[in-house]
Scaffold this motif. Structure first.
Motif, PDB file in Angstrom:
ATOM      1  N   TYR A   7      -0.440  11.120  10.728  1.00 15.50           N
ATOM      2  CA  TYR A   7       0.386  11.156  11.929  1.00 15.50           C
ATOM      3  C   TYR A   7       0.257   9.888  12.768  1.00 15.50           C
ATOM      4  N   GLY A   8       0.835   8.827  12.245  1.00 13.79           N
ATOM      5  CA  GLY A   8       0.895   7.574  12.993  1.00 13.79           C
ATOM      6  C   GLY A   8      -0.385   6.762  12.926  1.00 13.79           C
ATOM      7  N   LYS A   9      -1.235   7.049  11.971  1.00 16.86           N
ATOM      8  CA  LYS A   9      -2.480   6.275  11.837  1.00 16.86           C
ATOM      9  C   LYS A   9      -2.357   5.265  10.682  1.00 16.86           C
ATOM     10  N   VAL A  43       5.979  -1.736   8.016  1.00 18.71           N
ATOM     11  CA  VAL A  43       5.524  -0.351   7.836  1.00 18.71           C
ATOM     12  C   VAL A  43       6.721   0.503   7.447  1.00 18.71           C
ATOM     13  N   ASN A  44       6.541   1.352   6.432  1.00 20.44           N
ATOM     14  CA  ASN A  44       7.595   2.301   6.106  1.00 20.44           C
ATOM     15  C   ASN A  44       7.174   3.699   6.539  1.00 20.44           C
ATOM     16  N   GLY A  45       8.119   4.385   7.180  1.00 23.72           N
ATOM     17  CA  GLY A  45       7.816   5.705   7.725  1.00 23.72           C
ATOM     18  C   GLY A  45       8.931   6.693   7.447  1.00 23.72           C
ATOM     19  N   ASP A  46       8.783   7.851   8.059  1.00 23.30           N
ATOM     20  CA  ASP A  46       9.714   8.951   7.846  1.00 23.30           C
ATOM     21  C   ASP A  46      10.124   9.482   9.222  1.00 23.30           C
ATOM     22  N   ARG A  47      11.312   9.047   9.669  1.00 19.18           N
ATOM     23  CA  ARG A  47      11.755   9.390  11.026  1.00 19.18           C
ATOM     24  C   ARG A  47      12.078  10.877  11.157  1.00 19.18           C
ATOM     25  N   ASP A 107       0.897  -1.160   0.000  1.00 25.03           N
ATOM     26  CA  ASP A 107       0.000   0.000   0.000  1.00 25.03           C
ATOM     27  C   ASP A 107       0.930   1.203   0.000  1.00 25.03           C
ATOM     28  N   SER A 108       1.175   1.755  -1.178  1.00 26.45           N
ATOM     29  CA  SER A 108       2.230   2.757  -1.351  1.00 26.45           C
ATOM     30  C   SER A 108       1.675   3.950  -2.103  1.00 26.45           C
ATOM     31  N   ARG A 109       1.851   5.128  -1.533  1.00 29.61           N
ATOM     32  CA  ARG A 109       1.308   6.342  -2.154  1.00 29.61           C
ATOM     33  C   ARG A 109       2.347   7.000  -3.061  1.00 29.61           C
ATOM     34  N   THR A 110       3.591   7.123  -2.543  1.00 27.32           N
ATOM     35  CA  THR A 110       4.618   7.828  -3.321  1.00 27.32           C
ATOM     36  C   THR A 110       5.659   6.875  -3.917  1.00 27.32           C
ATOM     37  N   GLY A 111       5.498   5.561  -3.684  1.00 28.97           N
ATOM     38  CA  GLY A 111       6.356   4.585  -4.363  1.00 28.97           C
ATOM     39  C   GLY A 111       7.483   4.000  -3.526  1.00 28.97           C
ATOM     40  N   LEU A 112       7.697   4.517  -2.303  1.00 26.73           N
ATOM     41  CA  LEU A 112       8.816   4.000  -1.495  1.00 26.73           C
ATOM     42  C   LEU A 112       8.540   2.569  -1.034  1.00 26.73           C
ATOM     43  N   GLY A 113       7.344   2.346  -0.528  1.00 27.47           N
ATOM     44  CA  GLY A 113       6.975   0.993  -0.084  1.00 27.47           C
ATOM     45  C   GLY A 113       6.920   0.023  -1.252  1.00 27.47           C
ATOM     46  N   GLN A 114       6.475   0.509  -2.373  1.00 28.51           N
ATOM     47  CA  GLN A 114       6.437  -0.333  -3.585  1.00 28.51           C
ATOM     48  C   GLN A 114       7.854  -0.751  -3.962  1.00 28.51           C
ATOM     49  N   LYS A 125       8.216  11.686  16.448  1.00 28.95           N
ATOM     50  CA  LYS A 125       7.416  11.250  17.605  1.00 28.95           C
ATOM     51  C   LYS A 125       6.471  10.110  17.272  1.00 28.95           C
ATOM     52  N   THR A 126       6.044  10.045  16.026  1.00 27.78           N
ATOM     53  CA  THR A 126       5.093   8.986  15.651  1.00 27.78           C
ATOM     54  C   THR A 126       5.673   8.095  14.553  1.00 27.78           C
ATOM     55  N   PHE A 127       7.017   7.920  14.578  1.00 26.39           N
ATOM     56  CA  PHE A 127       7.644   7.093  13.535  1.00 26.39           C
ATOM     57  C   PHE A 127       6.992   5.708  13.503  1.00 26.39           C
ATOM     58  N   CYS A 128       6.479   5.362  12.341  1.00 24.93           N
ATOM     59  CA  CYS A 128       5.806   4.061  12.141  1.00 24.93           C
ATOM     60  C   CYS A 128       4.754   3.786  13.219  1.00 24.93           C
ATOM     61  N   GLY A 129       4.030   4.831  13.563  1.00 26.47           N
ATOM     62  CA  GLY A 129       2.960   4.709  14.571  1.00 26.47           C
ATOM     63  C   GLY A 129       1.847   3.767  14.143  1.00 26.47           C
TER      64      GLY A 129
HETATM   65  C1  LIG Z   1      -0.346  12.888   6.213  1.00 27.27           C
HETATM   66  C2  LIG Z   1       0.864  12.042   6.464  1.00 27.27           C
HETATM   67  C3  LIG Z   1       1.152  11.644   7.749  1.00 27.27           C
HETATM   68  C4  LIG Z   1       2.257  10.821   8.016  1.00 27.27           C
HETATM   69  N1  LIG Z   1       2.520  10.437   9.297  1.00 27.27           N
HETATM   70  C5  LIG Z   1       3.582   9.665   9.544  1.00 27.27           C
HETATM   71  C6  LIG Z   1       3.875   9.241  10.863  1.00 27.27           C
HETATM   72  O1  LIG Z   1       3.181   9.561  11.810  1.00 27.27           O
HETATM   73  N2  LIG Z   1       4.964   8.466  11.066  1.00 27.27           N
HETATM   74  C7  LIG Z   1       5.792   8.067  10.059  1.00 27.27           C
HETATM   75  O2  LIG Z   1       6.761   7.345  10.318  1.00 27.27           O
HETATM   76  N3  LIG Z   1       5.558   8.472   8.787  1.00 27.27           N
HETATM   77  C8  LIG Z   1       4.473   9.257   8.519  1.00 27.27           C
HETATM   78  N4  LIG Z   1       4.213   9.647   7.251  1.00 27.27           N
HETATM   79  C9  LIG Z   1       5.141   9.261   6.215  1.00 27.27           C
HETATM   80  C10 LIG Z   1       4.594   8.133   5.442  1.00 27.27           C
HETATM   81  O3  LIG Z   1       4.687   6.917   6.136  1.00 27.27           O
HETATM   82  C11 LIG Z   1       5.433   8.154   4.184  1.00 27.27           C
HETATM   83  O4  LIG Z   1       4.880   9.157   3.384  1.00 27.27           O
HETATM   84  C12 LIG Z   1       5.460   6.843   3.568  1.00 27.27           C
HETATM   85  O5  LIG Z   1       6.500   6.143   4.170  1.00 27.27           O
HETATM   86  C13 LIG Z   1       5.662   6.928   2.089  1.00 27.27           C
HETATM   87  O6  LIG Z   1       5.496   5.621   1.639  1.00 27.27           O
HETATM   88  P1  LIG Z   1       5.071   5.352   0.150  1.00 27.27           P
HETATM   89  O7  LIG Z   1       6.095   6.009  -0.726  1.00 27.27           O
HETATM   90  O8  LIG Z   1       5.131   3.857   0.053  1.00 27.27           O
HETATM   91  O9  LIG Z   1       3.711   5.917  -0.064  1.00 27.27           O
HETATM   92  C14 LIG Z   1       3.094  10.442   6.966  1.00 27.27           C
HETATM   93  C15 LIG Z   1       2.821  10.865   5.651  1.00 27.27           C
HETATM   94  C16 LIG Z   1       1.718  11.643   5.394  1.00 27.27           C
HETATM   95  C17 LIG Z   1       1.441  12.059   3.988  1.00 27.27           C
END
Ligand SMILES: Cc1cc2nc3c(=O)[nH]c(=O)nc-3n(C[C@H](O)[C@H](O)[C@H](O)COP(=O)(O)O)c2cc1C
Length: 115
Positions: free
Chosen positions: A43-45, A66-70, A6-13, A75-79
């Motif tokens: 935000y971590g949902k 889960v892929n996130g953005d530290r 489930d990838s929006r910007t392609g990183l997880g893909q 505070k909510t990395f990979c929440g």
């Molecule tokens: C509205 C929004 C909220 C986000 N909140 C978090 C977050 O709480 N923690 C986190 O680690 N990454 C957060 N991210 C980053 C996403 O996890 C990141 O955009 C994602 O890793 C991109 O993956 P993708 O390229 O596979 O879509 C958030 C991104 C968006 C757009």
């Protein structure tokens, strides 16, 4: 075994495609066991598209990443990870940053090989 993303910007893909298994989007029809590579939203949902996929296919999902953005969401990395475990009882394999590192690929491949 297939890797579903489930990838929006392609990183997880990109991470899903780096594992050497067949892969497909959560939007496609699933007919076999899988692991899920998902992300965070709000935000971590848990993204709604991930919720919908899990509700439909929980019995086929062997684990999730889960892929996130530290940097942006320290505070909510990979929440989403603890929420997915709590809400759906799925097996948490790993949290990664962006499209992951070699160590992430190796850890997830090892998980897949041991299934
Ligand atoms: C509205 C929004 C909220 C986000 N909140 C978090 C977050 O709480 N923690 C986190 O680690 N990454 C957060 N991210 C980053 C996403 O996890 C990141 O955009 C994602 O890793 C991109 O993956 P993708 O390229 O596979 O879509 C958030 C991104 C968006 C757009």
């Amino acid at each position: 075994m297939i890797v579903v993303y489930d990838s929006r910007t392609g990183l997880g893909q990109a991470f899903a495609q780096s594992l050497g298994y067949p892969s497909q989007s959560v939007k496609e029809k699933l007919t076999q066991p899988c692991i899920l590579v998902t992300r965070n939203a709000g935000y971590g949902k848990i993204p709604w598209s991930t919720k919908r996929f899990i509700k439909k296919h929980a019995h086929l999902i062997k684990g999730f990443v889960v892929n996130g953005d530290r940097k942006r969401f320290a505070k909510t990395f990979c929440g989403a990870s603890p929420l997915i475990v709590e809400k759906y009882g799925l097996h948490h394999i790993r949290d990664i940053e962006g499209s992951g590192q070699l160590a992430d690929q190796e850890a997830v491949k090892a998980f897949l090989e041991n299934l």
